[in-house]
Design an enzyme around this catalytic site. Structure first.
Site, mmCIF file in Angstrom:
data_model
loop_
_atom_site.group_PDB
_atom_site.id
_atom_site.type_symbol
_atom_site.label_atom_id
_atom_site.label_comp_id
_atom_site.label_asym_id
_atom_site.label_seq_id
_atom_site.Cartn_x
_atom_site.Cartn_y
_atom_site.Cartn_z
ATOM 1 N N TYR A 144 -45.666 -16.197 -2.536
ATOM 2 C CA TYR A 144 -44.935 -17.355 -3.218
ATOM 3 C C TYR A 144 -44.832 -18.322 -2.260
ATOM 4 C CZ TYR A 144 -44.044 -15.600 -7.921
ATOM 5 O OH TYR A 144 -44.043 -15.239 -9.029
ATOM 6 N N THR A 199 -37.676 -11.034 3.027
ATOM 7 C CA THR A 199 -36.918 -10.065 3.703
ATOM 8 C C THR A 199 -35.870 -9.430 2.798
ATOM 9 O OG1 THR A 199 -35.828 -11.956 4.250
ATOM 10 C CG2 THR A 199 -37.156 -11.257 5.914
ATOM 11 N N ARG A 244 -38.790 -23.806 1.894
ATOM 12 C CA ARG A 244 -37.805 -24.461 0.841
ATOM 13 C C ARG A 244 -38.215 -24.407 -0.643
ATOM 14 N NH1 ARG A 244 -34.802 -29.255 3.915
ATOM 15 N NH2 ARG A 244 -32.784 -28.302 4.266
ATOM 16 N N VAL A 245 -39.102 -23.284 -0.694
ATOM 17 C CA VAL A 245 -40.004 -23.531 -2.288
ATOM 18 C C VAL A 245 -39.275 -22.833 -3.470
ATOM 19 C CG1 VAL A 245 -42.194 -23.573 -0.840
ATOM 20 C CG2 VAL A 245 -41.447 -21.412 -1.798
ATOM 21 N N LYS A 260 -31.043 -22.708 7.154
ATOM 22 C CA LYS A 260 -31.626 -22.164 5.682
ATOM 23 C C LYS A 260 -31.027 -21.338 4.992
ATOM 24 C CE LYS A 260 -34.223 -20.602 2.644
ATOM 25 N NZ LYS A 260 -34.696 -21.468 1.611
ATOM 26 N N ARG A 313 -24.651 -23.445 -1.655
ATOM 27 C CA ARG A 313 -24.707 -23.595 -3.261
ATOM 28 C C ARG A 313 -23.983 -22.405 -3.828
ATOM 29 N NH1 ARG A 313 -27.861 -25.999 -6.721
ATOM 30 N NH2 ARG A 313 -28.650 -24.822 -8.598
ATOM 31 N N CYS A 341 -32.353 -15.721 -3.632
ATOM 32 C CA CYS A 341 -31.912 -16.534 -2.655
ATOM 33 C C CYS A 341 -30.448 -16.650 -2.340
ATOM 34 C CB CYS A 341 -32.365 -17.898 -2.971
ATOM 35 S SG CYS A 341 -33.971 -18.364 -3.393
ATOM 36 N N LYS A 371 -28.651 -13.088 -1.442
ATOM 37 C CA LYS A 371 -28.987 -12.410 -0.165
ATOM 38 C C LYS A 371 -28.714 -13.526 1.104
ATOM 39 C CE LYS A 371 -33.827 -13.048 0.749
ATOM 40 N NZ LYS A 371 -33.658 -14.475 1.019
ATOM 41 N N ARG A 377 -34.980 -11.227 -10.875
ATOM 42 C CA ARG A 377 -34.306 -10.315 -9.653
ATOM 43 C C ARG A 377 -33.103 -10.672 -9.551
ATOM 44 N NH1 ARG A 377 -38.286 -13.125 -5.346
ATOM 45 N NH2 ARG A 377 -38.200 -14.852 -6.668
HETATM 46 N N1 SAJ Z 1 -26.088 -20.915 -11.042
HETATM 47 C C1 SAJ Z 1 -24.984 -21.312 -11.664
HETATM 48 N N2 SAJ Z 1 -24.306 -22.354 -11.639
HETATM 49 C C2 SAJ Z 1 -24.768 -23.430 -11.357
HETATM 50 C C3 SAJ Z 1 -26.275 -23.161 -10.609
HETATM 51 C C4 SAJ Z 1 -26.655 -21.973 -10.632
HETATM 52 O O1 SAJ Z 1 -24.159 -20.057 -12.286
HETATM 53 O O2 SAJ Z 1 -24.513 -24.582 -11.082
HETATM 54 C C5 SAJ Z 1 -26.900 -19.628 -11.171
HETATM 55 C C6 SAJ Z 1 -27.925 -19.535 -11.949
HETATM 56 O O3 SAJ Z 1 -27.932 -19.187 -13.431
HETATM 57 C C7 SAJ Z 1 -28.715 -18.581 -11.382
HETATM 58 C C8 SAJ Z 1 -28.090 -18.852 -9.860
HETATM 59 O O4 SAJ Z 1 -26.912 -19.182 -9.858
HETATM 60 O O5 SAJ Z 1 -28.257 -17.267 -11.879
HETATM 61 C C9 SAJ Z 1 -29.091 -19.137 -8.863
HETATM 62 O O6 SAJ Z 1 -29.788 -20.465 -9.502
HETATM 63 P P1 SAJ Z 1 -30.247 -21.584 -8.439
HETATM 64 O O7 SAJ Z 1 -30.430 -22.888 -9.393
HETATM 65 O O8 SAJ Z 1 -29.564 -21.585 -7.409
HETATM 66 O O9 SAJ Z 1 -31.860 -21.080 -8.419
HETATM 67 P P2 SAJ Z 1 -32.323 -20.354 -7.279
HETATM 68 O O10 SAJ Z 1 -31.720 -18.909 -7.137
HETATM 69 O O11 SAJ Z 1 -34.013 -20.178 -7.743
HETATM 70 O O12 SAJ Z 1 -32.183 -21.111 -5.797
HETATM 71 C C10 SAJ Z 1 -33.208 -21.863 -5.350
HETATM 72 C C11 SAJ Z 1 -32.835 -22.194 -3.947
HETATM 73 N N3 SAJ Z 1 -34.127 -22.658 -3.053
HETATM 74 C C12 SAJ Z 1 -34.571 -22.022 -2.184
HETATM 75 O O13 SAJ Z 1 -34.080 -21.114 -1.441
HETATM 76 C C13 SAJ Z 1 -35.847 -22.585 -1.355
HETATM 77 C C14 SAJ Z 1 -31.753 -23.091 -3.850
HETATM 78 O O14 SAJ Z 1 -31.477 -23.547 -2.212
HETATM 79 C C15 SAJ Z 1 -32.206 -24.183 -4.819
HETATM 80 O O15 SAJ Z 1 -31.040 -25.207 -4.481
HETATM 81 C C16 SAJ Z 1 -32.261 -23.794 -5.896
HETATM 82 O O16 SAJ Z 1 -33.396 -23.053 -5.949
HETATM 83 C C17 SAJ Z 1 -32.379 -25.323 -6.905
HETATM 84 O O17 SAJ Z 1 -31.772 -26.265 -6.652
HETATM 85 O O18 SAJ Z 1 -33.433 -25.136 -7.620
#
Ligand code: SAJ
Length: 476
Positions: free
Chosen positions: A25, A108, A179-180, A232, A239, A290, A293, A368
């Site tokens: 990816y 990783t 940061r994708v 990173k 978050r 993300c 881990k 995942r």
């Molecule tokens: N979630 C909540 N409440 C929120 C936001 C998310 O419960 O307010 C949950 C989601 O349901 C999910 C999990 O957290 O189960 C993760 O959600 P995510 O929106 O953080 O999505 P990810 O895991 O794909 O995070 C990625 C990360 N990007 C990279 O590592 C390059 C993160 O840094 C980004 O901020 C996020 O995408 C994004 O904003 O889309």
């Protein structure tokens, strides 16, 4: 120290040929964007011809993307750069010898989540291949998310051992974290600011040269390699922390009988100079590759640091506590389910529980580390019968998933919303009640997608994350 390297880089001249190790990816869009850049003559995508991933080599060389899901512009870009002979995929790692720059994008994961030791095996293999084949004056960049200290530590050691050269003097070494996000791969690489951290100044500058032509809106942010690794892991740790903060508040609001969304709106109303409150959204838990881990990479980084950490003895870090709060949420969802079933006079043992959503994130097939699995295990342990619906995930190990929502709802004693897919945003309470064929079916809303009053009016026992104002409603 890096004067020798600066001379080597000057004599080598501008970067023209690039190698990308790891056709996943991260690596595939990165390689395609390098190849599209006029300044670069050729990009090699390096992929082990392994049973699980070797098929990608032929696919990419036919101009096709092996990635699942919608990636706007990617397939067309791959086709164009392959046709222009600017990109080719190969398992012949000796071609690295002809590359001015090599990036490594190999994931990783943690070998076993509970011991939180990353499985660096595949990454180390990629780094070893680079070390074996790079020539003097080459640039090596790690793009994978790694434990802080890895670039200047493990990666440097392997590269020096395999090449017989010295990092920072004979070749440049840097970390430029990816940061994708799935669904926005090309856009993210072009538009996000790019953190670039070299093990010395000459390495940082060479790495900035590599990424500069690819960025459209994004700018380059130089720093040390370890600072880049901490950036990173910290951006995801923060978050996760913000989500844990609102999850904890939701639990408090349930206990105090108030609506967390009223409180959220109230707190968020405090605006003004320098006043910030990063309020995210409470929910059924945090999944994905993300946030689940990267906190532990950061924790390992500080544990392995040379200077001992000054912190209250025996106290777990704020960040690990945040992980535990987020990991608690699917358990809380099961507690709400048990409370709801008790009010309906139904024993969880033998009850039918409909789980809506297996994906870890809305409108995606990515499951995942999904919180739904933790919830399902608790329900099965309580001897409930579980049926799982998801509009995107068609199959996953150890679970039967169906796209037929009404079949899952049929005869359900409890309907539990774990993922906020669009398909669950307009559920009709009456129709669900008729399909469930129970006097008082339970609805547990983990993502604030249903109207509590509509379901309560139709005889449901309603439970919602953070909805202390509704969770003890009278039965209608
Ligand atoms: N979630 C909540 N409440 C929120 C936001 C998310 O419960 O307010 C949950 C989601 O349901 C999910 C999990 O957290 O189960 C993760 O959600 P995510 O929106 O953080 O999505 P990810 O895991 O794909 O995070 C990625 C990360 N990007 C990279 O590592 C390059 C993160 O840094 C980004 O901020 C996020 O995408 C994004 O904003 O889309």
């Amino acid at each position: 120290m890096s004067d020798h390297l600066k001379k080597l880089l000057a004599s080598r001249g501008p970067i023209r040929t690039i190698g990308v190790i790891g056709m996943g990816y991260v690596g595939i869009p990165a390689a395609a964007l390098f190849a599209e850049t006029p300044a670069y003559a050729k990009v090699w995508g390096f992929q082990r011809d392994s049973p699980s991933s070797g098929y990608k080599i032929a696919m990419l060389n036919e101009g096709k993307s092996p990635l699942k899901g919608e990636e706007p512009g990617l397939e067309d870009l791959i086709r164009r750069v392959v046709a222009a002979q600017k990109f080719a995929c190969t398992a012949d790692f000796t071609k690295i010898a002809g590359c001015d720059a090599v990036t490594i994008a190999i994931q990783t994961p943690f070998a076993r989540p509970e011991d939180l030791l990353p499985d660096f095996g595949a990454l180390q293999e990629g780094i070893r291949q680079a070390g074996k084949n790079i020539t003097e004056g080459a640039l090596v960049v790690l793009e994978s998310t790694v434990t802080p200290g890895t670039t200047a530590g493990m990666a440097r050691e392997i590269l020096e051992e395999e090449s017989g050269m010295t990092a920072g003097e004979d070749f440049a070494l840097a970390h430029a974290p990816e940061r994708v996000m799935v669904g926005r791969l090309l856009k993210n690489i072009r538009e996000h600011d790019r953190i670039v951290g070299g093990i010395n100044e000459a390495s940082t500058e060479r790495a900035m040269e590599l990424y500069d032509p690819v960025l459209t809106k994004g700018t380059l942010i130089p720093m040390s390699a370890t600072a880049a690794e901490v950036t990173k892991t910290a951006e995801n740790t923060f978050r996760d922390l913000q989500i844990a903060a609102i999850n904890q508040l939701a639990l408090y609001c349930e206990a105090m009988g108030i609506n967390v969304y009223d409180v959220r709106r109230g707190v968020d109303s405090l605006k003004g100079e320098g006043i910030t409150r990063a309020l995210l959204w409470p929910g059924a838990g945090v999944g994905g590759h993300c946030l689940t881990k990267d906190t532990y990479h950061l924790e390992r980084g500080v544990a392995l640091a040379e200077t001992p950490l000054d912190y209250p003895a025996g106290k777990e870090s704020l960040y690990v506590l945040a992980r535990h709060i987020n990991d608690f949420m699917p358990r809380h969802m099961f507690t709400l389910t048990q409370e709801g079933l008790a009010r309906a006079g139904t024993d969880p043992a033998g009850a039918k529980i409909a789980i809506l959503g297996w994906a870890f994130i809305r409108n995606s097939d990515d499951y995942r580390n999904t919180p739904s699995e933790v919830y399902r295990d608790l329900a099965v342990r309580a001897a409930a019968k579980v049926a799982v619906h998801d509009p995107y995930v068609t199959s996953a190990p150890g679970v039967a998933i169906t796209p037929d929502l009404l079949a899952v709802i049929r005869g359900a004693d409890a309907i539990v919303i774990m993922t906020d897919h669009d398909a669950y945003q307009h559920l009709d309470a009456r129709r669900m009640r008729d399909r469930a064929k129970k006097d008082h079916p339970v609805i547990v809303d983990g993502r604030n997608v249903v109207d509590p009053d509509a379901f309560i009016a139709n005889g449901f026992v309603y439970k919602g994350i953070g909805r202390g104002d509704k969770n003890s409603h009278p039965l209608s």
